[in-house]
Design an enzyme around this catalytic site. Structure first.
Site, PDB file in Angstrom:
ATOM      1  N   GLU A  58       0.825  -1.213   0.000  1.00  0.00           N
ATOM      2  CA  GLU A  58       0.000   0.000   0.000  1.00  0.00           C
ATOM      3  C   GLU A  58       0.860   1.265   0.000  1.00  0.00           C
ATOM      4  OE1 GLU A  58      -3.054   0.324  -0.629  1.00  0.00           O
ATOM      5  OE2 GLU A  58      -3.674  -1.758  -0.502  1.00  0.00           O
ATOM      6  N   TYR A  99      -6.232   6.189   4.750  1.00  0.00           N
ATOM      7  CA  TYR A  99      -6.380   5.210   3.671  1.00  0.00           C
ATOM      8  C   TYR A  99      -5.572   3.942   3.952  1.00  0.00           C
ATOM      9  CZ  TYR A  99      -5.606   2.608  -0.541  1.00  0.00           C
ATOM     10  OH  TYR A  99      -5.521   1.571  -1.415  1.00  0.00           O
ATOM     11  N   ASP A 114      -9.116   6.553  -1.228  1.00  0.00           N
ATOM     12  CA  ASP A 114      -8.080   7.341  -1.908  1.00  0.00           C
ATOM     13  C   ASP A 114      -8.713   8.020  -3.113  1.00  0.00           C
ATOM     14  OD1 ASP A 114      -8.451   5.275  -3.688  1.00  0.00           O
ATOM     15  OD2 ASP A 114      -6.342   4.685  -3.809  1.00  0.00           O
TER      16      ASP A 114
END
Length: 349
Positions: free
Chosen positions: A33, A116, A134
């Site tokens: 991520e 996020y 996002d």
């Protein structure tokens, strides 16, 4: 809810086979991520594989030398991501017994972990129904839910976070959140969304009203600042002079050939004079070998690359003389890589 079912079924059938989708390890999902922030999937895949190979466990990364870490990140850009990731991982190693937290409060307290990333790790690794919003997800939901707020404004994110919290699948939050991301990547793209292929088209309010091309609403970003530099490869025998950037700020702790802020048409003689004075030694035979532009998110470097000779310079504390082999081991960022490539093409490295 039929929207959840249609999205999750489509994701199960059509999802791309990505390396971070083959694990439920929250540490590895966390890495993916962070790497995927502002970086394309195709670019991330080889970096992710090498990174996991180099630092297979959370403790491996926590204990890694920063220069080794930056070398692994070299070319991905946004290097503060790597330093923040390591800082966050160290916190987990020290404060949570090496186990990535499974709640938003603790996860969000870690260095470099925003709303996020916390939601993505919690939903994908732990199956907890948490929002992961996002720009991609905001684009998709602005169309599906016909949200006409400006997504460039930070306060707008709250609207989307509340929307996801309301509609997320509690049975399979991982596939739901990843499905929204995948939909944005493959179907509900920024321009020319592929509405006829969309698995949730019948739930899309923007499609219903013919507004899918108008959304999301996003105000224009400010113009980026432009700076002019000379980057100089100084030779002394078979070695080159490298300088380490400051420990904070842009490209912190990365290595570069000495850099001077200059005018656009700087002359080799001016380069020699400036460097001879600042390095307290003779720099001569400066020759321009390349010019290039490097665009960061908030500014642009316009760089003229020079090569020059020196005989009597003692490297200051933040600099060192290196061989070609030693240069290959130093973490260098994109602009320096461009300069290194120009030197290699000439046979100077």
């Amino acid at each position: 809810m039929q929207f959840q079912n249609d999205l999750i079924s489509w994701f199960a059938a059509e999802k791309r086979d990505l390396p971070w989708r083959r694990t439920a390890d929250p540490y590895q999902i966390w890495i993916s991520e962070i790497m995927l922030q502002q970086t394309r999937v195709d670019t991330v895949i080889p970096y992710y594989k090498r990174f996991i190979e180099k630092f297979p466990t959370l403790n491996d990364l926590a204990e890694a030398d920063e220069q080794v870490l930056l070398k692994q990140w070299e070319g991905l850009g946004y290097y503060s991501r790597a330093r923040n990731l390591q800082a966050g991982v160290k916190e987990v190693a020290e404060n949570y017994g090496g186990i990535v937290p499974d709640n938003r409060k603790d996860m969000s307290s870690l260095k470099g972990v925003g709303p996020y990333t916390a939601g993505a790790v919690l939903s994908i690794a732990y199956g907890i129904p948490e929002h992961a919003v996002d720009g991609n997800v905001m684009r998709v939901l602005s169309r599906i839910l016909l949200i006409e707020e400006d997504i460039a404004k930070p306060k707008t994110r709250k609207i989307f976070e509340e929307a996801v919290t309301e509609i997320i699948s509690h049975e399979d939050p991982s596939s739901f959140n990843q499905g929204l991301m995948e939909l944005g990547a493959l179907i509900c793209t920024p321009t020319s969304p592929k509405c006829l292929l969309c698995p949730v088209r019948e739930h899309c309010a923007a499609f219903d009203e013919g507004k899918q091309q108008e959304l999301p609403i996003k105000s224009k970003a400010k113009k980026t600042k432009s700076l002019q530099y000379a980057m100089v490869a100084i030779r002394q025998g078979s070695k080159l002079l490298m300088e380490q950037r400051p420990a904070t700020g842009l490209l912190a702790n990365m290595w570069q050939f000495p850099v001077l802020e200059t005018s656009a048409d700087v002359l080799p003689l001016e380069i020699e004079e400036q460097l001879s004075e600042s390095l307290k030694g003779a720099v001569d035979n400066a020759e321009k070998i390349t010019s290039f532009k490097h665009v960061f998110s908030h500014l642009t470097w316009n760089v003229d690359g020079f090569i020059a000779n020196s005989e009597n310079i003692v490297a200051p504390a933040h600099m060192k003389w290196v061989t070609a082999e030693e240069l290959d081991l130093l973490p260098i960022a994109g602009p320096v890589q461009k300069m290194k490539t120009a030197l290699q093409q000439r046979g100077d490295v």
